[in-house]
Design an enzyme around this catalytic site. Structure first.
Site, short mmCIF file in Angstrom:
data_model
loop_
_atom_site.label_atom_id
_atom_site.label_comp_id
_atom_site.label_asym_id
_atom_site.label_seq_id
_atom_site.Cartn_x
_atom_site.Cartn_y
_atom_site.Cartn_z
N TYR A 62 30.43 29.50 43.93
CA TYR A 62 31.55 29.43 42.99
C TYR A 62 32.51 30.62 43.19
O TYR A 62 33.29 30.95 42.31
CB TYR A 62 31.04 29.44 41.55
CG TYR A 62 30.37 28.15 41.15
CD1 TYR A 62 31.11 27.06 40.70
CD2 TYR A 62 28.98 28.00 41.24
CE1 TYR A 62 30.50 25.87 40.33
CE2 TYR A 62 28.36 26.81 40.88
CZ TYR A 62 29.13 25.75 40.43
OH TYR A 62 28.52 24.57 40.08
N SER A 63 32.46 31.23 44.35
CA SER A 63 33.19 32.47 44.61
C SER A 63 34.71 32.33 44.49
O SER A 63 35.33 31.50 45.15
CB SER A 63 32.86 32.98 46.02
OG SER A 63 33.74 33.99 46.43
N ASN A 64 35.31 33.18 43.65
CA ASN A 64 36.77 33.24 43.57
C ASN A 64 37.36 33.72 44.90
O ASN A 64 38.44 33.28 45.30
CB ASN A 64 37.20 34.18 42.45
CG ASN A 64 36.77 33.71 41.09
OD1 ASN A 64 36.90 32.54 40.76
ND2 ASN A 64 36.24 34.61 40.28
N LEU A 66 36.20 33.14 47.92
CA LEU A 66 36.23 32.04 48.89
C LEU A 66 37.37 31.07 48.58
O LEU A 66 38.05 30.58 49.48
CB LEU A 66 34.90 31.29 48.89
CG LEU A 66 33.68 32.04 49.40
CD1 LEU A 66 32.48 31.08 49.51
CD2 LEU A 66 33.93 32.73 50.73
#
Length: 328
Positions: A62-64, A66
């Site tokens: 859920y990386s911002n 990425l």
């Protein structure tokens, strides 16, 4: 835009004694809001200088980072490669689905190998398959990420003072006096170091967003030394003397949102319907400042909070904890 936050459940004395303004970094740069583009911008220049074809990085499901990375890299004319922490599931998260739609190639690795970062086995495997790969550490970190955030601090300062001739948009505030302190939430420490390395920032409160990650101070110290060895103009002592660190055990695990913080953000939304805070960083920062004001442990009369973006992270939160209707 700079917006004054109206905090819930305070006494009149507490409300009159403390003003919190937030710099709405979430409204910057549609594809890479907040600190995301600033951490990437010098990496993109270096990749172009080195003749890279692919740019690769690391992140969680859920990386911002990425989410902003894939769009920014494609926009700059590079091919994105992404190392995802843990096994890829058949049903990708909304974040990873967006990355794949952008054209990113996703690779999975076990968590032990992932922790090795640029020394990992999967990095070597990627380089055997793809030529001319430029690597960016998790979260857009490293010296070039710090450099971009230092520039960001300078531009925020100019905006808040109106010294660049811009028309400063303020909601609920007409006070143009300097702030007692700036505040930022920390993950990798890159943004905090960049802000503290700016001459525009005189005092910085660094809020650790991760339970059990009190070692962030050591990470920030090492990153600061790395940065000032390359970029002159400030001493390590100057940087460290600006920063105070706040650790909280009520923030939950990374990406987790405890009930009490979810309830606070819902009450905050009622009083500030035009404001959106993310569930991982700035939302937890504001919650912890609010707690300190209620307990009469916040000594600053005026503070500027730096909103680092990351609103897409609400897509990984359970519906009953989401305060904003557009993410339900």
């Amino acid at each position: 835009m700079i917006q004054t936050i109206v905090l819930p459940d305070l006494s009149e004395t507490q409300r009159a004694s403390h003003r919190l303004d937030v710099y709405r970094g979430d409204l910057e740069n549609r594809i890479a809001p907040g600190n995301k583009f600033h951490k990437l911008r010098y990496h993109l220049k270096e990749a172009e200088k080195l003749g890279a074809i692919h740019i690769a990085t690391f992140g969680g499901a859920y990386s911002n980072h990425l989410h902003a990375f894939s769009k920014t890299v494609v926009n700059a004319g590079f091919a994105p490669l992404i190392i995802v922490r843990g096994e890829l599931q058949i049903g990708l998260t909304p974040t990873l689905r967006d990355c794949a739609d952008d054209g990113a190639v996703l690779f999975s690795t076990d968590r032990d190998d992932y922790r090795l970062g640029l020394e990992s086995r999967v990095k070597n495997e990627v380089e055997q398959e793809y030529a001319n790969v430029y690597w960016i550490a998790e979260g857009g970190g490293g010296e070039l990420g710090v450099l971009g955030c230092r520039d960001w601090a300078d531009s925020i300062s100019a905006f808040s003072a109106g010294s660049d001739g811009a028309s400063v948009t303020r909601l609920g505030s007409s006070n143009n006096q300097p702030y007692d302190t700036w505040c930022v939430a920390s993950g990798t420490g890159t943004t905090a170091v960049g802000l503290a390395c700016s001459n525009a920032v005189k005092r910085l409160q660094v809020f650790n967003a991760l339970k059990g990650a009190e070692g962030i101070e050591n990470t920030i110290e090492a990153l600061t030394h790395d940065f000032i060895r390359t970029y002159d103009g400030i001493s390590a002592q100057d940087v460290f003397s600006k920063m105070a660190f706040w650790h909280s055990r009520n923030c939950g695990r990374f990406g987790g949102l405890p009930d009490e913080i979810a309830e606070f953000l819902r009450a905050l939304y009622v009083m500030n319907p035009e404001l959106r805070l993310d569930p991982v960083y700035t939302g937890k920062l504001v919650y912890n400042i609010w707690r300190k004001i209620k307990e009469n442990r916040w000594r600053f009369r005026s503070a500027l909070i730096i909103h680092t973006g990351g609103l897409q992270g609400w897509r990984g939160v359970k519906r009953e904890r989401i305060p904003y209707p557009e993410f339900l």
